[in-house]
Design a protein around this motif. Structure first.
Motif, PDB file in Angstrom:
ATOM      1  N   TYR A  68       0.863  -1.178   0.000  1.00  0.00           N
ATOM      2  CA  TYR A  68       0.000   0.000   0.000  1.00  0.00           C
ATOM      3  C   TYR A  68       0.900   1.228   0.000  1.00  0.00           C
ATOM      4  N   TRP A  69       0.641   2.151  -0.913  1.00  0.00           N
ATOM      5  CA  TRP A  69       1.539   3.287  -1.088  1.00  0.00           C
ATOM      6  C   TRP A  69       0.752   4.496  -1.629  1.00  0.00           C
ATOM      7  N   ALA A  70       1.430   5.629  -1.657  1.00  0.00           N
ATOM      8  CA  ALA A  70       0.888   6.844  -2.267  1.00  0.00           C
ATOM      9  C   ALA A  70       2.049   7.653  -2.835  1.00  0.00           C
ATOM     10  N   SER A  71       1.768   8.400  -3.888  1.00  0.00           N
ATOM     11  CA  SER A  71       2.824   9.174  -4.546  1.00  0.00           C
ATOM     12  C   SER A  71       3.346  10.303  -3.664  1.00  0.00           C
ATOM     13  N   GLY A  99       1.039  -3.314  -6.174  1.00  0.00           N
ATOM     14  CA  GLY A  99       0.975  -2.022  -5.504  1.00  0.00           C
ATOM     15  C   GLY A  99      -0.462  -1.542  -5.477  1.00  0.00           C
ATOM     16  N   ILE A 100      -0.948  -1.191  -4.302  1.00  0.00           N
ATOM     17  CA  ILE A 100      -2.290  -0.628  -4.183  1.00  0.00           C
ATOM     18  C   ILE A 100      -2.121   0.841  -3.830  1.00  0.00           C
ATOM     19  N   GLY A 101      -2.448   1.679  -4.810  1.00  0.00           N
ATOM     20  CA  GLY A 101      -2.295   3.118  -4.635  1.00  0.00           C
ATOM     21  C   GLY A 101      -3.434   3.714  -3.834  1.00  0.00           C
ATOM     22  N   GLY A 141      -1.307   3.915   8.160  1.00  0.00           N
ATOM     23  CA  GLY A 141      -0.031   4.516   7.787  1.00  0.00           C
ATOM     24  C   GLY A 141       0.514   3.894   6.514  1.00  0.00           C
ATOM     25  N   LEU A 142       1.370   4.633   5.861  1.00  0.00           N
ATOM     26  CA  LEU A 142       2.001   4.182   4.616  1.00  0.00           C
ATOM     27  C   LEU A 142       3.502   4.355   4.718  1.00  0.00           C
ATOM     28  N   PRO A 143       4.257   3.540   4.014  1.00  0.00           N
ATOM     29  CA  PRO A 143       3.852   2.360   3.270  1.00  0.00           C
ATOM     30  C   PRO A 143       3.509   1.220   4.217  1.00  0.00           C
ATOM     31  N   GLY A 160       5.715   0.809   7.427  1.00  0.00           N
ATOM     32  CA  GLY A 160       6.942   1.583   7.261  1.00  0.00           C
ATOM     33  C   GLY A 160       7.739   1.039   6.095  1.00  0.00           C
ATOM     34  N   LYS A 161       8.801   1.742   5.777  1.00  0.00           N
ATOM     35  CA  LYS A 161       9.635   1.379   4.628  1.00  0.00           C
ATOM     36  C   LYS A 161      10.246  -0.005   4.825  1.00  0.00           C
TER      37      LYS A 161
END
Length: 179
Positions: A68-71, A99-101, A141-143, A160-161
């Motif tokens: 799970y991520w966001a730009s 990847g789920i944006g 939270g992301l990622p 987290g990363k």
């Protein structure tokens, strides 16, 4: 300063450090996923930013790394090259990164024009945050990275990363376990 003042400063510093570690542990905690979280995901049809539809049922029987991520999320962007390298390394071993944006379709499209990836990226939108919560991410939270074994069970999560070495360890262990 006398010895008593120094002692009080040291005690206050130690208490602050312990409190900081406790807050950090709380912030980056994950919980047990709901029993139906993966099954619900694997019965969906998800759209990629370019409009292509993905049948998530096609992902069954693979080791899945769901990210799970966001730009707009710096650690998400920083870990993407490692996810790309890991997908290349493990593609022949029936491992699939997804990847789920959790972002707007236009932001994701714009990001992917500059940063191509070698694994499916699908649009999660606001539902993506709910899916992540169901998979054990109470803070949204992301990622947030989830590993699913070939039988469809969540076996690892990380808020987290994530590093390439950590991914390799997860995947190598899952491959050995499933043989």
């Amino acid at each position: 300063m006398n010895e008593r003042q120094w002692g009080l400063i040291l005690i206050a510093g130690a208490l602050a450090a312990v409190l900081g570690m406790g807050l950090s542990s709380y912030k980056y905690r994950t919980e047990k996923a709901s029993d139906t979280a993966i099954e619900e995901l694997l019965t969906r049809e998800l759209r990629s930013p370019d409009g292509k539809m993905h049948q998530t049922s096609d992902w069954r029987g693979k080791i899945l790394i769901i990210n799970y991520w966001a730009s707009w999320c710096p650690p998400c962007v920083e870990e993407m090259p490692e996810l790309v390298r890991s997908q290349t390394k493990y593609a022949a071993k029936n491992v699939l990164f997804v990847g789920i944006g959790v972002d707007s379709p236009s932001n994701i499209r714009e990001f992917l024009e500059k940063t191509p990836v070698n694994y499916p990226i699908v649009l999660g939108g606001l539902d993506g945050a709910t899916w992540a919560k169901n998979m054990g991410n109470p803070s949204s939270g992301l990622p947030f990275t989830v590993m699913v074994d070939r039988k469809g069970a969540i076996i690892k999560t990380k808020l987290g990363k994530i590093s390439e070495d950590e991914l390799s360890s997860w995947i190598d262990n899952a491959i050995i376990t499933s043989q």
